[in-house]
Design an enzyme around this catalytic site. Structure first.
Site, mmCIF file in Angstrom:
data_model
loop_
_atom_site.group_PDB
_atom_site.id
_atom_site.type_symbol
_atom_site.label_atom_id
_atom_site.label_comp_id
_atom_site.label_asym_id
_atom_site.label_seq_id
_atom_site.Cartn_x
_atom_site.Cartn_y
_atom_site.Cartn_z
ATOM 1 N N TYR A 12 0.843 -1.207 0.000
ATOM 2 C CA TYR A 12 0.000 0.000 0.000
ATOM 3 C C TYR A 12 0.873 1.249 0.000
ATOM 4 O O TYR A 12 1.945 1.260 0.608
ATOM 5 C CB TYR A 12 -0.896 -0.001 1.249
ATOM 6 N N ALA A 67 -7.011 -2.598 8.946
ATOM 7 C CA ALA A 67 -6.337 -3.652 9.718
ATOM 8 C C ALA A 67 -6.979 -5.014 9.466
ATOM 9 O O ALA A 67 -6.291 -6.041 9.455
ATOM 10 C CB ALA A 67 -6.369 -3.311 11.207
ATOM 11 N N ASP A 68 -8.296 -5.023 9.236
ATOM 12 C CA ASP A 68 -8.956 -6.319 8.978
ATOM 13 C C ASP A 68 -8.443 -6.937 7.671
ATOM 14 O O ASP A 68 -8.251 -8.151 7.578
ATOM 15 C CB ASP A 68 -10.485 -6.176 8.973
HETATM 16 C C1 LIG Z 1 -12.582 -1.379 3.595
HETATM 17 C C2 LIG Z 1 -13.179 -1.408 4.988
HETATM 18 C C3 LIG Z 1 -14.221 -0.310 5.099
HETATM 19 C C4 LIG Z 1 -13.861 -2.768 5.195
HETATM 20 O O1 LIG Z 1 -14.643 -2.731 6.365
HETATM 21 P P1 LIG Z 1 -15.672 -3.862 6.787
HETATM 22 O O2 LIG Z 1 -16.492 -4.213 5.604
HETATM 23 O O3 LIG Z 1 -14.832 -5.049 7.219
HETATM 24 O O4 LIG Z 1 -16.453 -3.320 7.927
HETATM 25 C C5 LIG Z 1 -12.060 -1.246 6.067
HETATM 26 O O5 LIG Z 1 -11.079 -2.196 5.876
HETATM 27 C C6 LIG Z 1 -11.457 0.130 6.072
HETATM 28 O O6 LIG Z 1 -12.011 1.062 6.616
HETATM 29 N N1 LIG Z 1 -10.255 0.281 5.448
HETATM 30 C C7 LIG Z 1 -9.484 1.496 5.449
HETATM 31 C C8 LIG Z 1 -9.198 1.981 4.075
HETATM 32 C C9 LIG Z 1 -8.375 1.025 3.234
HETATM 33 O O7 LIG Z 1 -8.240 -0.173 3.537
HETATM 34 O O8 LIG Z 1 -7.828 1.495 2.211
HETATM 35 K K LIG Z 2 -14.486 -7.314 8.440
#
Ligand SMILES: CC(C)(COP(=O)(O)O)[C@@H](O)C(=O)NCCC(=O)O
Ligand SMILES: [K+]
Ligand SMILES: Nc1ncnc2c1ncn2[C@@H]1O[C@H](COP(=O)(O)OP(=O)(O)O)[C@@H](O)[C@H]1O
EC number: 2.7.1.33
Length: 255
Positions: A96, A104-105
Protein backbone atom coordinates in the site's frame (compact mmCIF):
# COMPACT_ATOMS: atom_id res chain seq x y z
CA UNK A 1 -3.12 -18.74 29.39
CA UNK A 2 -6.10 -17.93 27.24
CA UNK A 3 -6.17 -15.55 24.30
CA UNK A 4 -9.06 -13.38 23.16
CA UNK A 5 -9.16 -12.37 19.48
CA UNK A 6 -11.46 -9.56 18.31
CA UNK A 7 -12.60 -8.43 14.88
CA UNK A 8 -14.63 -5.23 14.98
CA UNK A 9 -16.12 -4.36 11.60
CA UNK A 10 -18.63 -1.72 10.56
CA UNK A 11 -21.58 -4.03 11.26
CA UNK A 12 -20.60 -6.58 13.91
CA UNK A 13 -18.03 -7.37 16.57
CA UNK A 14 -16.77 -10.95 16.29
CA UNK A 15 -14.77 -12.52 19.12
CA UNK A 16 -13.07 -15.85 19.74
CA UNK A 17 -11.36 -17.19 22.83
CA UNK A 18 -8.48 -19.67 22.41
CA UNK A 19 -6.51 -21.82 24.83
CA UNK A 20 -3.24 -20.24 23.66
CA UNK A 21 -1.90 -17.50 21.38
CA UNK A 22 -0.51 -19.81 18.71
CA UNK A 23 -1.51 -20.98 15.25
CA UNK A 24 -3.77 -23.99 15.61
CA UNK A 25 -4.79 -23.06 19.18
CA UNK A 26 -7.95 -24.68 20.54
CA UNK A 27 -11.14 -22.62 20.25
CA UNK A 28 -12.85 -22.33 23.65
CA UNK A 29 -15.74 -19.98 22.86
CA UNK A 30 -16.81 -17.49 20.21
CA UNK A 31 -19.58 -15.10 19.32
CA UNK A 32 -20.72 -12.15 17.21
CA UNK A 33 -22.81 -9.12 18.16
CA UNK A 34 -24.14 -6.24 16.11
CA UNK A 35 -22.42 -2.96 17.05
CA UNK A 36 -25.62 -1.62 18.63
CA UNK A 37 -25.40 -4.44 21.20
CA UNK A 38 -21.74 -4.23 22.24
CA UNK A 39 -22.57 -2.48 25.51
CA UNK A 40 -24.04 -5.71 26.88
CA UNK A 41 -20.98 -7.91 26.29
CA UNK A 42 -19.53 -7.53 29.80
CA UNK A 43 -22.80 -8.38 31.51
CA UNK A 44 -23.78 -11.13 29.09
CA UNK A 45 -21.48 -13.26 26.87
CA UNK A 46 -18.24 -12.19 28.52
CA UNK A 47 -19.46 -12.26 32.14
CA UNK A 48 -18.78 -15.97 32.61
CA UNK A 49 -15.63 -16.15 30.51
CA UNK A 50 -12.33 -16.64 32.42
CA UNK A 51 -10.19 -13.50 32.13
CA UNK A 52 -8.01 -13.73 29.01
CA UNK A 53 -4.26 -13.26 29.54
CA UNK A 54 -3.83 -11.51 26.18
CA UNK A 55 -6.19 -9.66 23.88
CA UNK A 56 -5.42 -8.80 20.25
CA UNK A 57 -7.87 -7.41 17.77
CA UNK A 58 -8.40 -5.52 14.57
CA UNK A 59 -10.88 -2.69 14.37
CA UNK A 60 -12.08 -0.64 11.43
CA UNK A 61 -15.10 0.90 13.17
CA UNK A 62 -14.69 4.47 14.47
CA UNK A 63 -13.17 5.74 17.71
CA UNK A 64 -16.52 5.91 19.52
CA UNK A 65 -17.02 2.17 18.96
CA UNK A 66 -13.42 1.49 19.98
CA UNK A 67 -14.01 3.27 23.30
CA UNK A 68 -17.21 1.31 23.91
CA UNK A 69 -15.42 -1.98 23.21
CA UNK A 70 -12.58 -0.99 25.56
CA UNK A 71 -15.15 -0.23 28.27
CA UNK A 72 -16.56 -3.75 28.04
CA UNK A 73 -13.07 -5.16 28.51
CA UNK A 74 -12.51 -3.23 31.75
CA UNK A 75 -14.00 -6.34 33.30
CA UNK A 76 -10.53 -7.85 33.02
CA UNK A 77 -7.14 -6.51 33.99
CA UNK A 78 -5.68 -6.82 30.47
CA UNK A 79 -4.67 -4.11 28.04
CA UNK A 80 -6.10 -4.92 24.60
CA UNK A 81 -3.74 -4.58 21.65
CA UNK A 82 -4.99 -3.48 18.24
CA UNK A 83 -3.25 -4.42 15.00
CA UNK A 84 -2.12 -1.51 12.83
CA UNK A 85 -1.20 -2.38 9.25
CA UNK A 86 2.57 -2.11 8.87
CA UNK A 87 5.09 -2.33 6.01
CA UNK A 88 5.88 -5.93 7.01
CA UNK A 89 4.41 -8.53 9.34
CA UNK A 90 4.43 -12.31 9.64
CA UNK A 91 6.17 -12.78 6.31
CA UNK A 92 3.94 -10.42 4.34
CA UNK A 93 5.07 -7.20 2.68
CA UNK A 94 2.56 -4.39 2.40
CA UNK A 95 2.48 -2.72 -1.02
CA UNK A 96 0.00 0.00 0.00
CA UNK A 97 1.19 3.58 -0.72
CA UNK A 98 0.70 4.32 2.98
CA UNK A 99 0.84 0.91 4.69
CA UNK A 100 -0.80 2.11 7.93
CA UNK A 101 -3.84 3.33 6.01
CA UNK A 102 -4.73 -0.18 4.90
CA UNK A 103 -7.71 -1.49 6.90
CA UNK A 104 -6.34 -3.65 9.72
CA UNK A 105 -8.96 -6.32 8.98
CA UNK A 106 -7.68 -6.60 5.41
CA UNK A 107 -4.06 -6.96 6.56
CA UNK A 108 -4.92 -9.56 9.19
CA UNK A 109 -7.06 -11.59 6.76
CA UNK A 110 -4.17 -11.63 4.28
CA UNK A 111 -1.79 -12.87 6.97
CA UNK A 112 -4.29 -15.61 7.82
CA UNK A 113 -4.68 -16.62 4.18
CA UNK A 114 -0.97 -16.66 3.36
CA UNK A 115 -0.09 -18.86 6.35
CA UNK A 116 -3.03 -21.16 5.72
CA UNK A 117 -1.60 -21.86 2.27
CA UNK A 118 2.04 -22.09 3.43
CA UNK A 119 1.08 -24.63 6.09
CA UNK A 120 -0.31 -26.80 3.32
CA UNK A 121 2.90 -26.36 1.30
CA UNK A 122 1.15 -24.09 -1.22
CA UNK A 123 3.40 -21.24 -2.26
CA UNK A 124 1.54 -19.41 -4.98
CA UNK A 125 -0.30 -16.13 -5.59
CA UNK A 126 -3.45 -15.64 -3.57
CA UNK A 127 -6.66 -13.64 -3.77
CA UNK A 128 -8.36 -12.82 -0.46
CA UNK A 129 -12.05 -11.88 -0.60
CA UNK A 130 -13.80 -10.41 2.43
CA UNK A 131 -17.56 -9.99 2.22
CA UNK A 132 -18.65 -7.79 5.12
CA UNK A 133 -20.25 -4.35 5.23
CA UNK A 134 -17.91 -3.53 2.38
CA UNK A 135 -16.28 -6.07 0.10
CA UNK A 136 -12.53 -6.18 -0.34
CA UNK A 137 -10.51 -8.25 -2.81
CA UNK A 138 -6.76 -8.39 -2.22
CA UNK A 139 -3.94 -9.72 -4.38
CA UNK A 140 -0.81 -11.31 -2.86
CA UNK A 141 2.01 -12.69 -5.00
CA UNK A 142 3.90 -15.93 -4.41
CA UNK A 143 6.58 -14.15 -2.34
CA UNK A 144 3.99 -12.82 0.12
CA UNK A 145 3.85 -9.29 -1.26
CA UNK A 146 0.45 -7.58 -1.06
CA UNK A 147 0.22 -6.04 -4.53
CA UNK A 148 -3.00 -4.10 -3.93
CA UNK A 149 -6.71 -4.65 -3.63
CA UNK A 150 -10.12 -3.21 -4.31
CA UNK A 151 -12.97 -1.99 -2.09
CA UNK A 152 -16.56 -2.13 -3.23
CA UNK A 153 -19.91 -1.76 -1.49
CA UNK A 154 -21.31 -4.83 0.22
CA UNK A 155 -24.69 -6.23 -0.72
CA UNK A 156 -26.59 -4.22 1.91
CA UNK A 157 -24.98 -0.90 0.93
CA UNK A 158 -25.59 -1.53 -2.78
CA UNK A 159 -29.27 -2.21 -2.18
CA UNK A 160 -29.71 0.74 0.17
CA UNK A 161 -28.01 3.05 -2.33
CA UNK A 162 -30.35 1.90 -5.08
CA UNK A 163 -33.39 2.19 -2.82
CA UNK A 164 -32.55 5.71 -1.72
CA UNK A 165 -31.58 6.91 -5.20
CA UNK A 166 -34.66 5.70 -7.08
CA UNK A 167 -38.45 5.73 -6.79
CA UNK A 168 -39.22 2.22 -7.97
CA UNK A 169 -36.73 -0.08 -6.24
CA UNK A 170 -38.37 -0.77 -2.87
CA UNK A 171 -38.80 -4.51 -3.08
CA UNK A 172 -38.16 -7.61 -0.95
CA UNK A 173 -34.97 -9.65 -1.29
CA UNK A 174 -35.01 -11.88 -4.35
CA UNK A 175 -33.05 -14.84 -5.66
CA UNK A 176 -29.90 -15.03 -7.73
CA UNK A 177 -30.89 -15.90 -11.31
CA UNK A 178 -28.86 -15.95 -14.52
CA UNK A 179 -31.58 -13.93 -16.23
CA UNK A 180 -33.74 -12.17 -13.62
CA UNK A 181 -37.32 -11.38 -14.71
CA UNK A 182 -38.55 -9.37 -11.70
CA UNK A 183 -37.22 -6.42 -9.70
CA UNK A 184 -36.34 -8.40 -6.56
CA UNK A 185 -34.32 -11.00 -8.46
CA UNK A 186 -32.76 -8.28 -10.64
CA UNK A 187 -31.44 -6.41 -7.58
CA UNK A 188 -30.25 -9.46 -5.67
CA UNK A 189 -28.54 -10.90 -8.75
CA UNK A 190 -27.04 -7.52 -9.64
CA UNK A 191 -25.37 -7.18 -6.25
CA UNK A 192 -24.17 -10.76 -6.27
CA UNK A 193 -22.74 -10.56 -9.79
CA UNK A 194 -21.03 -7.23 -8.99
CA UNK A 195 -19.10 -8.98 -6.22
CA UNK A 196 -18.49 -12.23 -8.12
CA UNK A 197 -17.43 -10.27 -11.22
CA UNK A 198 -15.01 -8.12 -9.22
CA UNK A 199 -13.36 -11.23 -7.79
CA UNK A 200 -13.10 -12.79 -11.26
CA UNK A 201 -11.45 -9.61 -12.53
CA UNK A 202 -8.87 -9.62 -9.73
CA UNK A 203 -8.14 -13.29 -10.45
CA UNK A 204 -7.51 -12.32 -14.08
CA UNK A 205 -5.32 -9.39 -13.03
CA UNK A 206 -3.10 -11.45 -10.75
CA UNK A 207 -2.91 -14.37 -13.20
CA UNK A 208 -1.66 -11.98 -15.87
CA UNK A 209 0.75 -10.25 -13.48
CA UNK A 210 2.20 -13.39 -11.87
CA UNK A 211 1.86 -15.79 -14.78
CA UNK A 212 0.16 -18.29 -12.50
CA UNK A 213 -3.42 -18.86 -11.36
CA UNK A 214 -3.94 -17.89 -7.69
CA UNK A 215 -5.50 -19.71 -4.78
CA UNK A 216 -8.66 -17.84 -3.79
CA UNK A 217 -9.83 -17.64 -0.16
CA UNK A 218 -13.06 -15.96 0.94
CA UNK A 219 -14.32 -14.88 4.36
CA UNK A 220 -16.73 -12.42 6.03
CA UNK A 221 -20.25 -12.48 7.48
CA UNK A 222 -21.86 -12.72 4.06
CA UNK A 223 -19.27 -15.08 2.55
CA UNK A 224 -21.58 -18.08 2.75
CA UNK A 225 -24.20 -16.16 0.77
CA UNK A 226 -21.72 -15.39 -2.01
CA UNK A 227 -20.07 -18.82 -2.16
CA UNK A 228 -22.66 -20.56 -4.39
CA UNK A 229 -22.58 -17.70 -6.92
CA UNK A 230 -18.84 -17.33 -7.47
CA UNK A 231 -17.56 -17.74 -11.03
CA UNK A 232 -14.06 -18.74 -9.88
CA UNK A 233 -13.19 -21.48 -7.44
CA UNK A 234 -12.96 -20.16 -3.87
CA UNK A 235 -12.35 -21.71 -0.49
CA UNK A 236 -14.61 -20.32 2.24
CA UNK A 237 -12.75 -19.87 5.54
CA UNK A 238 -14.97 -18.31 8.22
CA UNK A 239 -12.12 -18.01 10.74
CA UNK A 240 -9.62 -16.24 8.44
CA UNK A 241 -9.26 -13.07 10.54
CA UNK A 242 -8.89 -15.08 13.74
CA UNK A 243 -6.30 -17.30 12.03
CA UNK A 244 -4.40 -14.13 11.11
CA UNK A 245 -4.67 -12.74 14.64
CA UNK A 246 -3.31 -16.04 16.02
CA UNK A 247 -0.34 -15.84 13.61
CA UNK A 248 0.42 -12.28 14.73
CA UNK A 249 -0.14 -13.08 18.41
CA UNK A 250 2.17 -16.10 18.33
CA UNK A 251 4.95 -13.85 17.02
CA UNK A 252 4.25 -11.02 19.47
CA UNK A 253 3.41 -12.90 22.63
CA UNK A 254 5.18 -16.22 22.09
CA UNK A 255 3.37 -19.54 22.18
C1 LIG B 1 -12.58 -1.38 3.60
C2 LIG B 1 -13.18 -1.41 4.99
C3 LIG B 1 -14.22 -0.31 5.10
C4 LIG B 1 -13.86 -2.77 5.19
O1 LIG B 1 -14.64 -2.73 6.37
P1 LIG B 1 -15.67 -3.86 6.79
O2 LIG B 1 -16.49 -4.21 5.60
O3 LIG B 1 -14.83 -5.05 7.22
O4 LIG B 1 -16.45 -3.32 7.93
C5 LIG B 1 -12.06 -1.25 6.07
O5 LIG B 1 -11.08 -2.20 5.88
C6 LIG B 1 -11.46 0.13 6.07
O6 LIG B 1 -12.01 1.06 6.62
N1 LIG B 1 -10.25 0.28 5.45
C7 LIG B 1 -9.48 1.50 5.45
C8 LIG B 1 -9.20 1.98 4.07
C9 LIG B 1 -8.37 1.03 3.23
O7 LIG B 1 -8.24 -0.17 3.54
O8 LIG B 1 -7.83 1.49 2.21
K1 LIG C 1 -14.49 -7.31 8.44
N1 LIG D 1 -26.28 -14.11 10.48
C1 LIG D 1 -25.80 -12.93 10.09
N2 LIG D 1 -25.60 -11.98 10.97
C2 LIG D 1 -25.09 -10.82 10.60
N3 LIG D 1 -24.79 -10.45 9.37
C3 LIG D 1 -24.99 -11.35 8.45
C4 LIG D 1 -25.47 -12.62 8.75
N4 LIG D 1 -25.51 -13.27 7.63
C5 LIG D 1 -25.07 -12.48 6.70
N5 LIG D 1 -24.76 -11.30 7.15
C6 LIG D 1 -24.25 -10.20 6.34
O1 LIG D 1 -22.91 -10.01 6.66
C7 LIG D 1 -22.60 -8.62 6.77
C8 LIG D 1 -21.82 -8.40 8.00
O2 LIG D 1 -20.69 -9.19 7.91
P1 LIG D 1 -19.48 -8.92 8.88
O3 LIG D 1 -18.36 -9.75 8.38
O4 LIG D 1 -19.88 -9.06 10.29
O5 LIG D 1 -19.24 -7.37 8.54
P2 LIG D 1 -18.24 -6.36 9.21
O6 LIG D 1 -16.95 -7.09 9.40
O7 LIG D 1 -18.17 -5.27 8.21
O8 LIG D 1 -18.86 -5.93 10.50
C9 LIG D 1 -23.91 -7.87 6.84
O9 LIG D 1 -23.86 -6.82 5.90
C10 LIG D 1 -24.97 -8.88 6.50
O10 LIG D 1 -25.53 -8.58 5.23
Amino acid sequence: MTFLALDVGNTRLKWAQYDSAAAGAGLLAHGAVFLENIDKLAEEEWSTMPAPSKILGCIVAGDAIKRRVAEQMELWDVVPRWVVSSPQEAGLTNGYDHPARLGADRWVAMIGARHRLLRRGINKPCIVVMVGTAVTVEAIDATGKFLGGIILPGHGIMLRALESGTAGLHVPTGDVRDFPTNTSDALTSGGTFAIAGAVQRMVENITRHCGEAPACIMTGGAGWKMAPSMSVQVELVESLIFDGLLEIASRRFGA
